[in-house]
Write an enzyme that holds these catalytic residues in place. Structure first.
Site, PDB file in Angstrom:
ATOM      1  N   ASP A 105      14.298  -2.800  18.294  1.00 26.91           N
ATOM      2  CA  ASP A 105      13.742  -1.754  17.416  1.00 26.91           C
ATOM      3  C   ASP A 105      14.336  -1.989  16.030  1.00 26.91           C
ATOM      4  O   ASP A 105      15.066  -2.956  15.820  1.00 26.91           O
ATOM      5  CB  ASP A 105      14.112  -0.349  17.929  1.00 26.91           C
ATOM      6  CG  ASP A 105      13.149   0.727  17.410  1.00 26.91           C
ATOM      7  OD1 ASP A 105      12.834   0.699  16.201  1.00 26.91           O
ATOM      8  OD2 ASP A 105      12.716   1.570  18.202  1.00 26.91           O
ATOM      9  N   TRP A 141      -0.496   6.054 -14.712  1.00 27.20           N
ATOM     10  CA  TRP A 141       0.574   5.992 -13.700  1.00 27.20           C
ATOM     11  C   TRP A 141       1.924   5.697 -14.319  1.00 27.20           C
ATOM     12  O   TRP A 141       2.960   5.956 -13.737  1.00 27.20           O
ATOM     13  CB  TRP A 141       0.243   4.976 -12.609  1.00 27.20           C
ATOM     14  CG  TRP A 141       0.585   3.534 -12.916  1.00 27.20           C
ATOM     15  CD1 TRP A 141      -0.055   2.720 -13.803  1.00 27.20           C
ATOM     16  CD2 TRP A 141       1.643   2.760 -12.330  1.00 27.20           C
ATOM     17  NE1 TRP A 141       0.530   1.481 -13.815  1.00 27.20           N
ATOM     18  CE2 TRP A 141       1.577   1.473 -12.907  1.00 27.20           C
ATOM     19  CE3 TRP A 141       2.630   3.011 -11.370  1.00 27.20           C
ATOM     20  CZ2 TRP A 141       2.458   0.449 -12.570  1.00 27.20           C
ATOM     21  CZ3 TRP A 141       3.508   1.979 -11.034  1.00 27.20           C
ATOM     22  CH2 TRP A 141       3.417   0.721 -11.634  1.00 27.20           C
ATOM     23  N   SER A 168      12.277   7.780   0.198  1.00 27.59           N
ATOM     24  CA  SER A 168      11.587   7.235   1.364  1.00 27.59           C
ATOM     25  C   SER A 168      11.604   5.713   1.350  1.00 27.59           C
ATOM     26  O   SER A 168      11.943   5.067   2.351  1.00 27.59           O
ATOM     27  CB  SER A 168      10.148   7.757   1.380  1.00 27.59           C
ATOM     28  OG  SER A 168       9.352   6.990   2.220  1.00 27.59           O
ATOM     29  N   GLU A 254       8.231  -3.696  -9.263  1.00 29.07           N
ATOM     30  CA  GLU A 254       7.415  -2.877  -8.346  1.00 29.07           C
ATOM     31  C   GLU A 254       6.108  -3.579  -7.972  1.00 29.07           C
ATOM     32  O   GLU A 254       5.702  -3.571  -6.810  1.00 29.07           O
ATOM     33  CB  GLU A 254       7.117  -1.512  -8.982  1.00 29.07           C
ATOM     34  CG  GLU A 254       6.053  -0.675  -8.287  1.00 29.07           C
ATOM     35  CD  GLU A 254       6.409  -0.249  -6.868  1.00 29.07           C
ATOM     36  OE1 GLU A 254       7.613  -0.210  -6.532  1.00 29.07           O
ATOM     37  OE2 GLU A 254       5.479   0.046  -6.093  1.00 29.07           O
ATOM     38  N   SER A 267       1.214 -16.347   4.561  1.00 32.65           N
ATOM     39  CA  SER A 267       1.960 -17.490   5.091  1.00 32.65           C
ATOM     40  C   SER A 267       2.040 -17.467   6.624  1.00 32.65           C
ATOM     41  O   SER A 267       2.361 -18.488   7.233  1.00 32.65           O
ATOM     42  CB  SER A 267       3.382 -17.510   4.519  1.00 32.65           C
ATOM     43  OG  SER A 267       3.330 -17.582   3.118  1.00 32.65           O
ATOM     44  N   LYS A 330       3.828 -21.853  -4.118  1.00 34.01           N
ATOM     45  CA  LYS A 330       3.275 -21.159  -2.951  1.00 34.01           C
ATOM     46  C   LYS A 330       1.806 -21.515  -2.744  1.00 34.01           C
ATOM     47  O   LYS A 330       1.383 -21.849  -1.631  1.00 34.01           O
ATOM     48  CB  LYS A 330       3.410 -19.647  -3.122  1.00 34.01           C
ATOM     49  CG  LYS A 330       4.831 -19.192  -2.922  1.00 34.01           C
ATOM     50  CD  LYS A 330       4.918 -17.699  -3.044  1.00 34.01           C
ATOM     51  CE  LYS A 330       6.130 -17.186  -2.315  1.00 34.01           C
ATOM     52  NZ  LYS A 330       6.040 -17.312  -0.867  1.00 34.01           N
ATOM     53  N   ARG A 449      -9.091   0.658 -21.956  1.00 31.02           N
ATOM     54  CA  ARG A 449      -8.974   1.227 -20.614  1.00 31.02           C
ATOM     55  C   ARG A 449      -8.713   2.726 -20.718  1.00 31.02           C
ATOM     56  O   ARG A 449      -8.426   3.228 -21.803  1.00 31.02           O
ATOM     57  CB  ARG A 449      -7.855   0.531 -19.842  1.00 31.02           C
ATOM     58  CG  ARG A 449      -6.502   0.651 -20.487  1.00 31.02           C
ATOM     59  CD  ARG A 449      -5.466  -0.228 -19.830  1.00 31.02           C
ATOM     60  NE  ARG A 449      -5.053   0.273 -18.529  1.00 31.02           N
ATOM     61  CZ  ARG A 449      -3.866   0.014 -17.957  1.00 31.02           C
ATOM     62  NH1 ARG A 449      -2.966  -0.744 -18.605  1.00 31.02           N
ATOM     63  NH2 ARG A 449      -3.559   0.485 -16.777  1.00 31.02           N
TER      64      ARG A 449
END
Ligand code: CU1
Length: 526
Positions: A105, A141, A168, A254, A267, A330, A449
């Site tokens: 777990d 935001w 959180s 972020e 991946s 990548k 925008r």
């Protein structure tokens, strides 16, 4: 409760019904709760996007007033970032990380329950501002002062919601780090970790580093508005640009929190359906780590227009361009993995390949914007909106969709409907491009925008964009249907879709225990 008998209160077995979900400490249950929350919020945030696109379908004001429009752009972003994409990756982490590293777990199961259950309340608190006098925050935001300070009394509620969301995600991040550091099965060395686990460990460190900065910055907004401080108020000796530096020191890492786990998902999936091991595993690990580190030193590329010294603009330009190097590593590794592979194109692979193509396009427009003199033309235009929707929708959301189709049979025990999955993929992929591709052009032509109305020369591009958005939105109902159908039953899942993963020993090192704490002692780990 009507059928409850006296004896039930003496039953110390696992909690049932709603209590199971409220009190659960099982990583699979909590993973499921995160995924369901994310799916619901995907539709809530999506509905807000459709309000925006309905208003922008043609020039002039049709359906909403400008204030409500700005509340929609603000809440759409916050709900999608904190309510949909981050919880979806937390759900994937909860479900998959213990199984991928051979742990029974998560390391801190009770904290795991808490970090999930804070989330729906935090998002509801944020959404509740819509029904307050003056409405929800409407400064975007980023919550830039001085505009955000002009709103009604929504600010304290929005700020408290950000604090809760931060708590959180920090708790989830701590849990992931402790789990991966301490609970790997014998023989599961660092350089054998599945890529999804690696990308999440790096993401978790990013989260712990940045969430307190965001919490601090919004708290300074709060004291500026209610306690007479002047952190961001020039009249009192402060500087609104300070907020931009603090916000983007959080904000740039972020967005990597949203994209690094996407890299991890892709991946995992590409090697499975190319039937080859991931090309350049260790370079993938180092590339992810360098992207994580670089993400902390590029923040001011979001604010080239504030009047930085030329040295600052040059530094942030070059530092930002540097990120293209590990990201390119990548992309080439994914291509090399597919090269001469025995590829098949089931729904998860289709979304993963679309991710590689379309995310890379978002990367290229990002590279364009990194060049500070050129950015003066793009800044605050729809070009930016096009760019970050390629990285976050055809990037992060596509990776989540790929992961859902890939692991749904593992989660539910039943296969999803491949025919509907493919239909969902093609409708989604075509419509998302119809929606966001024209925004590059309206942006380059100068359409700003976050405005509810626009000059008539942008009408065609906006009409196309709105049509694409509505098709995209309704195509997601297929996803909801496929998920519900797979939960309810159907064909039993076979090993078919995971064949490749098994062959290369990257997954399913151990079966994870059933979704209750039914054992009284620790389970045997073989
Ligand atoms: Cu950035």
């Amino acid at each position: 409760m009507t059928a409850t008998t006296h004896d039930d209160h003496h039953d110390h077995g696992p909690a049932k019904g709603i209590m199971r979900w409220i009190t659960t400490t099982n990583h699979k249950d909590i993973g499921t709760l995160y995924m369901i929350t994310a799916l619901i919020m995907f539709f809530v945030g999506g509905a807000m996007a459709l309000v925006i696109r309905a208003e922008l379908f043609e020039p002039g004001m049709q359906y909403v007033d400008p204030l409500f429009f700005n509340q929609m752009t603000t809440l759409h972003a916050l709900v999608m970032v904190f309510g949909a994409v981050m919880p979806a990756f937390a759900g994937l982490a909860n479900w998959m990380i213990p199984m991928m590293i051979g742990a029974p777990d998560m390391a801190l199961p009770r904290m795991n329950n808490w970090s999930f259950w804070i989330l729906p309340f935090a998002v509801c608190l944020l959404a509740s501002t819509l029904f307050m006098e003056g409405g929800a925050p409407s400064a975007g935001w980023t919550l830039y002062p001085p505009l955000v300070l002009q709103g009604g009394n929504n600010l304290p509620f929005a700020v408290f919601s950000v604090h809760l969301l931060g708590i959180s995600s920090i708790m989830a991040a701590i849990n992931i780090i402790v789990t991966v550091f301490n609970m790997r099965a014998p023989g599961m060395t660092w350089m054998k970790l599945p890529m999804f686990v690696w990308t999440w460990v790096i993401t978790a460190f990013l989260l712990i580093a940045i969430m307190p900065v965001f919490a601090g910055a919004v708290t300074m907004l709060l004291t500026d508005k209610f306690f007479g401080t002047s952190f961001f108020n020039a009249a009192g000796g402060g500087d609104p640009v300070l907020y931009q530096h603090l916000f983007w020191f959080f904000g740039h890492p972020e967005v990597y929190v949203l994209i690094l786990p996407s890299f991890g998902v892709v991946s995992q999936i590409i090697p499975t359906f190319a039937r080859k091991p991931l090309f350049g595993y260790s370079s993938m690990v180092y590339a992810t780590a360098s992207i994580g580190l670089l993400s902390f030193i590029v923040w001011a590329h979001h604010q080239y227009t504030v009047g930085m010294p030329i040295q600052g603009e040059l530094y942030f330009t070059y530092a930002t361009m540097l990120i293209a190097v590990p990201t390119g590593v990548k992309v080439f590794n994914w291509l090399a993995t597919m090269w001469k592979g025995a590829m098949t194109f089931e729904t998860p692979m289709l979304f993963a390949i679309a991710f590689v193509v379309l995310f890379t396009m978002g990367g290229f427009t990002g590279l364009m914007m990194s060049i500070s003199p050129a950015d003066l033309q793009y800044h605050d235009t729809y070009f930016i909106v096009a760019h970050f929707h390629y990285t976050l929708v055809t990037g992060a959301v596509f990776a989540i969709l790929a992961a859902v189709y890939y692991w749904l049979p593992k989660w539910t025990g039943y296969m999803y409907d491949e025919r509907l999955g493919k239909l969902h993929f093609w409708l989604t992929t075509i419509s998302v491009n119809v929606c966001f591709f024209p925004q590059h052009f309206s942006g380059l032509a100068g359409m700003p925008r976050r405005i509810p109305d626009y000059a008539v020369q942008f009408a065609e591009f906006n009409a196309m964009s709105s049509v694409g958005a509505f098709v995209f939105g309704f195509a997601q109902l297929i996803l909801a249907y496929v998920v519900i159908q797979s939960i309810r039953g159907g064909d039993k899942a076979t090993d078919e879709v995971w064949e490749g993963a098994k062959e290369h020993g990257l997954e399913w090192q151990l079966p994870s225990p059933p979704p209750y704490h039914t054992w009284t002692t620790a389970p045997d780990i073989k």
